[in-house]
Design an enzyme around this catalytic site. Structure first.
Site, PDB file in Angstrom:
ATOM      1  N   LYS A 204      40.107  39.859  39.956  1.00  0.00           N
ATOM      2  CA  LYS A 204      41.056  38.760  40.046  1.00  0.00           C
ATOM      3  C   LYS A 204      40.833  37.970  41.329  1.00  0.00           C
ATOM      4  CE  LYS A 204      45.182  38.964  41.721  1.00  0.00           C
ATOM      5  NZ  LYS A 204      46.594  39.268  42.031  1.00  0.00           N
ATOM      6  N   ASP A 222      46.477  37.171  36.753  1.00  0.00           N
ATOM      7  CA  ASP A 222      47.565  37.753  37.534  1.00  0.00           C
ATOM      8  C   ASP A 222      48.727  38.087  36.608  1.00  0.00           C
ATOM      9  OD1 ASP A 222      48.724  35.339  36.931  1.00  0.00           O
ATOM     10  OD2 ASP A 222      49.294  34.853  38.992  1.00  0.00           O
TER      11      ASP A 222
END
Length: 336
Positions: A204, A222
């Site tokens: 991420k 997220d």
């Protein structure tokens, strides 16, 4: 012998009307008596017309099938949605969000890749706003990886305390700074396989850096992104890596970075985790989860956050396009 006057044709014509009147009076008499009886008993109630037999439930349903309901609600997505239909719906949602958030951008303040990778690591378990309020002091004291690599951990912890989990985060940012200084010449690498080797950096974080510091497409999965793509039924996966793969297959690679911004912005401003503002959602007609939140438009408006609700955004130094669109910078730490 003469016929009597009674039997003459003229007399017959005269007596005929008299007989008819007599018969009419005799017929009226029972009716009057019946009416007088009814009037004595009370007012007469009119009988309701005979009802038509009730229609069977199945037939009634068939009769109104196809008629629009009185209250307009967003259509539910068919369970057996084809792959082609899913791709079209997903891309249309992204286009709609691009019109709503044409100024969408990473909501972490940064001036270079090093600041972005550190800020992204610090953003775990806290808001971008809190990170943006904290990093100015950190970067003023430690502007380069070499500076942060040799920093006193206790001093760094004190600066990072407002972000939460400050001890673990201090260890990560000092550790990644040391690796950058020793293995990459103080420069943040521009490859995924190198970025994920840095302490505290996962896929991420790596895609945030690649997409926003190097212009290389990546999907940022997220918590907001995960929540929305499941609500929209783009995928039923729960593992971030599988979500990334499933959603990435619905869009051209060139769309991935902006798609991430659009989805995350929408999750923060309108499609909240606990109380989504369904009645104020621009993609409600395309959302299978419409109605999970407040559907009334006026009540939904009161749930909007950040610039959509008249509140400042998360960056202290946002891009000019955001300011031109009416966005307001966030206040610095301790400003109220």
């Amino acid at each position: 012998m003469k016929k009597s006057a009674e039997n003459s044709p003229a007399s017959a014509k005269k007596t005929a009307p008299a007989k008819r009147q007599a018969l009419a009076k005799s017929a009226e008499a029972p009716a009057k008596r019946q009416a007088s009886v009814k009037s004595a008993a009370g007012p007469v109630k009119r009988q309701a017309p005979a009802r038509k037999p009730a229609v069977a439930a199945k037939k009634a349903t068939a009769a109104v099938k196809g008629v629009a309901p009185a209250k307009v609600v967003a259509p539910k997505t068919p369970r057996a949605e084809s792959r082609t239909a899913l791709v079209r719906r997903a891309r249309r949602i992204n286009r709609e969000l691009a019109e709503v958030y044409p100024y969408a951008h990473p909501e972490l303040d940064f001036d270079n890749p090093f600041q972005l990778v550190v800020a992204t690591v610090l953003s775990a378990q806290t808001t971008d706003l809190r990170v943006n309020q904290t990093t100015p002091a950190l970067f003023a004291k430690y502007p380069t990886p070499e500076d942060l690599a040799v920093a006193n951990p206790e001093e760094v912890e004190e600066i990072l305390r407002p972000t939460g989990f400050f001890r673990a985060k201090t260890k990560s940012v000092i550790g990644l700074s040391r690796v950058l200084a020793e293995d990459f010449g103080g420069e943040v690498p521009g490859r995924l396989e190198d970025l994920v080797k840095l302490p505290g950096v996962g896929r991420k974080t790596a895609f945030v850096v690649l997409g926003n510091a190097f212009g290389r497409p990546g999907i940022t999965v997220d918590t907001h992104f995960q929540r929305l793509v499941r609500r929209w039924q783009w995928t039923g996966e729960t593992d971030p890596d599988k979500i990334e793969a499933a959603v990435g297959a619905l869009f051209p690679k060139s769309d991935w970075t902006d798609l991430s911004h659009h989805v995350i912005w929408h999750g923060r401003r309108i499609c909240h985790a606990r109380k989504p503002a369904c009645g104020a959602c621009p993609v409600a007609p395309l959302c299978p989860a419409f109605g999970e939140g407040e559907a009334d438009p006026e009540k939904a408006k009161k749930l909007l956050k950040y610039e959509k609700g008249g509140f400042p955004g998360q960056r202290l130094n946002p891009p000019q396009a955001y300011l031109d669109a009416g966005g307001t910078p966030a206040p610095p730490l301790g400003a109220g």
